[in-house]
Design a protein around this motif. Structure first.
Motif, PDB file in Angstrom:
ATOM      1  N   ASP A 212       0.806  -1.225   0.000  1.00  0.00           N
ATOM      2  CA  ASP A 212       0.000   0.000   0.000  1.00  0.00           C
ATOM      3  C   ASP A 212       0.838   1.274   0.000  1.00  0.00           C
ATOM      4  O   ASP A 212       0.303   2.375  -0.123  1.00  0.00           O
ATOM      5  N   SER A 213       2.158   1.153   0.126  1.00  0.00           N
ATOM      6  CA  SER A 213       3.016   2.340   0.053  1.00  0.00           C
ATOM      7  C   SER A 213       3.452   2.639  -1.376  1.00  0.00           C
ATOM      8  O   SER A 213       4.067   3.683  -1.636  1.00  0.00           O
ATOM      9  N   LEU A 214       3.111   1.758  -2.312  1.00  0.00           N
ATOM     10  CA  LEU A 214       3.585   1.892  -3.690  1.00  0.00           C
ATOM     11  C   LEU A 214       2.644   2.751  -4.507  1.00  0.00           C
ATOM     12  O   LEU A 214       1.951   2.288  -5.417  1.00  0.00           O
ATOM     13  N   LYS A 215       2.625   4.019  -4.159  1.00  0.00           N
ATOM     14  CA  LYS A 215       1.856   5.013  -4.900  1.00  0.00           C
ATOM     15  C   LYS A 215       2.789   6.164  -5.272  1.00  0.00           C
ATOM     16  O   LYS A 215       3.701   6.500  -4.524  1.00  0.00           O
ATOM     17  N   GLY A 216       2.550   6.752  -6.445  1.00  0.00           N
ATOM     18  CA  GLY A 216       3.426   7.825  -6.884  1.00  0.00           C
ATOM     19  C   GLY A 216       2.919   8.485  -8.141  1.00  0.00           C
ATOM     20  O   GLY A 216       1.706   8.556  -8.376  1.00  0.00           O
ATOM     21  N   SER A 217       3.833   8.941  -8.966  1.00  0.00           N
ATOM     22  CA  SER A 217       3.457   9.611 -10.207  1.00  0.00           C
ATOM     23  C   SER A 217       2.998   8.578 -11.232  1.00  0.00           C
ATOM     24  O   SER A 217       3.255   7.380 -11.097  1.00  0.00           O
ATOM     25  N   TRP A 218       2.348   9.055 -12.284  1.00  0.00           N
ATOM     26  CA  TRP A 218       1.870   8.140 -13.313  1.00  0.00           C
ATOM     27  C   TRP A 218       3.020   7.388 -13.986  1.00  0.00           C
ATOM     28  O   TRP A 218       2.833   6.280 -14.498  1.00  0.00           O
ATOM     29  N   ALA A 219       4.233   7.974 -13.971  1.00  0.00           N
ATOM     30  CA  ALA A 219       5.375   7.357 -14.640  1.00  0.00           C
ATOM     31  C   ALA A 219       6.227   6.514 -13.705  1.00  0.00           C
ATOM     32  O   ALA A 219       7.280   6.025 -14.103  1.00  0.00           O
ATOM     33  N   GLY A 220       5.812   6.349 -12.439  1.00  0.00           N
ATOM     34  CA  GLY A 220       6.498   5.421 -11.567  1.00  0.00           C
ATOM     35  C   GLY A 220       7.385   6.019 -10.504  1.00  0.00           C
ATOM     36  O   GLY A 220       7.928   5.278  -9.675  1.00  0.00           O
ATOM     37  N   ALA A 221       7.595   7.343 -10.489  1.00  0.00           N
ATOM     38  CA  ALA A 221       8.394   7.949  -9.425  1.00  0.00           C
ATOM     39  C   ALA A 221       7.563   7.970  -8.143  1.00  0.00           C
ATOM     40  O   ALA A 221       6.374   8.267  -8.169  1.00  0.00           O
ATOM     41  N   PHE A 222       8.212   7.680  -7.004  1.00  0.00           N
ATOM     42  CA  PHE A 222       7.429   7.571  -5.776  1.00  0.00           C
ATOM     43  C   PHE A 222       8.229   8.062  -4.571  1.00  0.00           C
ATOM     44  O   PHE A 222       9.450   8.256  -4.633  1.00  0.00           O
ATOM     45  N   GLY A 223       7.506   8.242  -3.476  1.00  0.00           N
ATOM     46  CA  GLY A 223       8.132   8.630  -2.226  1.00  0.00           C
ATOM     47  C   GLY A 223       8.492  10.100  -2.161  1.00  0.00           C
ATOM     48  O   GLY A 223       8.293  10.862  -3.108  1.00  0.00           O
ATOM     49  N   TYR A 224       9.029  10.499  -1.025  1.00  0.00           N
ATOM     50  CA  TYR A 224       9.405  11.901  -0.825  1.00  0.00           C
ATOM     51  C   TYR A 224      10.416  12.406  -1.856  1.00  0.00           C
ATOM     52  O   TYR A 224      10.326  13.544  -2.307  1.00  0.00           O
ATOM     53  N   PRO A 225      11.419  11.584  -2.257  1.00  0.00           N
ATOM     54  CA  PRO A 225      12.370  12.087  -3.254  1.00  0.00           C
ATOM     55  C   PRO A 225      11.990  11.742  -4.684  1.00  0.00           C
ATOM     56  O   PRO A 225      12.727  12.073  -5.607  1.00  0.00           O
ATOM     57  N   GLN A 226      10.848  11.057  -4.884  1.00  0.00           N
ATOM     58  CA  GLN A 226      10.374  10.682  -6.214  1.00  0.00           C
ATOM     59  C   GLN A 226      11.412   9.857  -6.986  1.00  0.00           C
ATOM     60  O   GLN A 226      11.770  10.159  -8.126  1.00  0.00           O
ATOM     61  N   PHE A 227      11.888   8.802  -6.352  1.00  0.00           N
ATOM     62  CA  PHE A 227      12.780   7.846  -7.002  1.00  0.00           C
ATOM     63  C   PHE A 227      11.972   6.895  -7.869  1.00  0.00           C
ATOM     64  O   PHE A 227      10.855   6.508  -7.504  1.00  0.00           O
ATOM     65  N   LEU A 228      12.539   6.471  -8.987  1.00  0.00           N
ATOM     66  CA  LEU A 228      12.003   5.319  -9.684  1.00  0.00           C
ATOM     67  C   LEU A 228      12.336   4.071  -8.864  1.00  0.00           C
ATOM     68  O   LEU A 228      13.305   4.052  -8.104  1.00  0.00           O
ATOM     69  N   PRO A 229      11.554   3.009  -9.009  1.00  0.00           N
ATOM     70  CA  PRO A 229      11.827   1.798  -8.227  1.00  0.00           C
ATOM     71  C   PRO A 229      13.256   1.270  -8.389  1.00  0.00           C
ATOM     72  O   PRO A 229      13.872   0.840  -7.409  1.00  0.00           O
ATOM     73  N   SER A 230      13.793   1.285  -9.608  1.00  0.00           N
ATOM     74  CA  SER A 230      15.160   0.796  -9.816  1.00  0.00           C
ATOM     75  C   SER A 230      16.169   1.667  -9.088  1.00  0.00           C
ATOM     76  O   SER A 230      17.191   1.166  -8.583  1.00  0.00           O
ATOM     77  N   VAL A 231      15.906   2.975  -9.005  1.00  0.00           N
ATOM     78  CA  VAL A 231      16.793   3.875  -8.274  1.00  0.00           C
ATOM     79  C   VAL A 231      16.699   3.591  -6.777  1.00  0.00           C
ATOM     80  O   VAL A 231      17.706   3.582  -6.061  1.00  0.00           O
ATOM     81  N   TYR A 232      15.495   3.344  -6.307  1.00  0.00           N
ATOM     82  CA  TYR A 232      15.322   3.000  -4.890  1.00  0.00           C
ATOM     83  C   TYR A 232      16.128   1.752  -4.536  1.00  0.00           C
ATOM     84  O   TYR A 232      16.823   1.717  -3.511  1.00  0.00           O
TER      85      TYR A 232
END
Length: 352
Positions: free
Chosen positions: A188-208
């Motif tokens: 349920d924490s996997l919410k973000g931009s339409w293009a996949g950036a998420f979290g406070y720093p808007q990392f892509l999942p691969s960057v995370y």
């Protein structure tokens, strides 16, 4: 990134873009229904197989895939993005600066800076990335955590992978998201931009997966609700991108009217972000720039040996900037001169 570091050909399919017109496919079936059937075949076939080959557990896929549906809104937003080779006049920086380095963002940044000072000091001491830069990225990406996006990441990324224009990119990010779940990141924490950036720093999942860091010692790199982890992760991104401790990002300067700009024009051909880097001059030392009559508008002149390029975002006669290698690190987070300038300027204001 960031999105990190960046997100930019079209494979056309029938999509229902509104309710006024119903596009019909073969046999009279609505195009969206066809896309849904194709989407389900793709995620439960090729995408699932690719994820398993990449090491994602069947348990995670069995839990996530049955709940996913095609999202035409995400495809619409993706297709509305300007192309990387867009031409036309570049707008002035001043209006962008007024919106993104405004009093509200500065004041909230200063409050965040004071409130998190103990955490910031520790991260800067460990990484060399300035406290104010971390805060400025936090402020620009999500307004200090107030808005991180509400698109479901697995659904969005699976949709974009199925759509196909950038399948390799988005299938990879979908698989990275599944690996995050395997590692214990709450679904349920996997919410973000339409293009996949998420979290406070808007990392892509691969960057995370590559750069997310635990900043408070609890063993979890929680960038979706934990400020300490967010700051540590932002700093780690900057370290990996080559941040040089002790150097400024740049300095606002006044350029003499008689400067021979043609002699300073950049003669190299950018390999990426062409419209960004082609606006930068050749590199010169701060001592050389000073000898050409360029003077800082405020503050101290950086050390003579530091190399910098000149950027005049609003044209001759307006505020210009000498930009160091650390500015290029900010561009690695988001390859936009306006973004990087605003991050640097907000960082300067936050420290005051």
């Amino acid at each position: 990134m960031h999105g990190s570091s960046g997100l930019r050909g079209a494979l056309r399919r029938f999509i229902l873009v509104g309710t006024a017109v119903l596009a019909l496919g073969v046999g009279g079936a609505p195009a969206v229904a066809q896309d849904e059937a194709g989407f389900q075949a793709y995620i439960n076939g090729p995408l699932r197989a690719e994820a398993l080959r990449a090491g994602v557990s069947a348990r995670t896929l069995d839990a996530v895939l049955p709940g996913l549906t095609f999202n035409p809104r995400v495809v619409e937003l993706d297709r509305d993005q300007p192309g990387g080779g867009s031409t036309g006049p570049i707008p002035a920086f001043a209006p962008y600066k007024a919106r993104h380095v405004d009093a509200a963002r500065i004041n909230r940044g200063r409050e965040t800076y004071r409130r998190l000072r103990a955490k910031l000091e520790r991260v800067e001491r460990e990484t060399g990335v300035p406290e104010s830069i971390m805060v400025a990225i936090f402020g620009h990406e999500t307004n200090y955590g107030s808005y991180t996006g509400n698109f479901d990441l697995p659904r969005s990324l699976a949709t974009l992978a199925y759509e196909g224009r950038r399948r390799t990119l988005f299938a990879g990010e979908f698989i990275a998201t599944m690996k995050m779940i395997d590692r214990g990141v709450p679904r349920d924490s996997l919410k973000g931009s339409w293009a996949g950036a998420f979290g406070y720093p808007q990392f892509l999942p691969s960057v995370y997966l590559r750069l997310g860091r635990d900043g408070d010692g609890d063993g979890v790199a929680n960038i979706w609700s934990n400020e300490a982890d967010t700051l540590a992760s932002i700093a780690n991104y900057f370290v990996e991108a080559g941040w040089r401790p002790g150097q400024p990002w740049g300095v606002a300067v006044t350029v003499p009217a008689g400067l021979n700009r043609a002699a300073l024009a950049n003669r190299t051909v950018p390999t990426r972000c062409k419209r960004v880097f082609e606006r930068h001059s050749q590199w010169r030392s701060m001592a050389e720039w000073r000898a050409l009559g360029i003077v800082p508008q405020s503050g101290n002149w950086p050390a003579d040996h530091i190399q910098a390029t000149l950027l005049e975002p609003d044209g001759p006669g307006k505020t210009a900037y000498l930009l160091t290698g650390n500015y290029r690190v900010i561009l690695d987070y988001n390859c936009s001169n306006f973004y990087a300038l605003s991050v640097g300027l907000l960082a300067d204001e936050v420290e005051h």
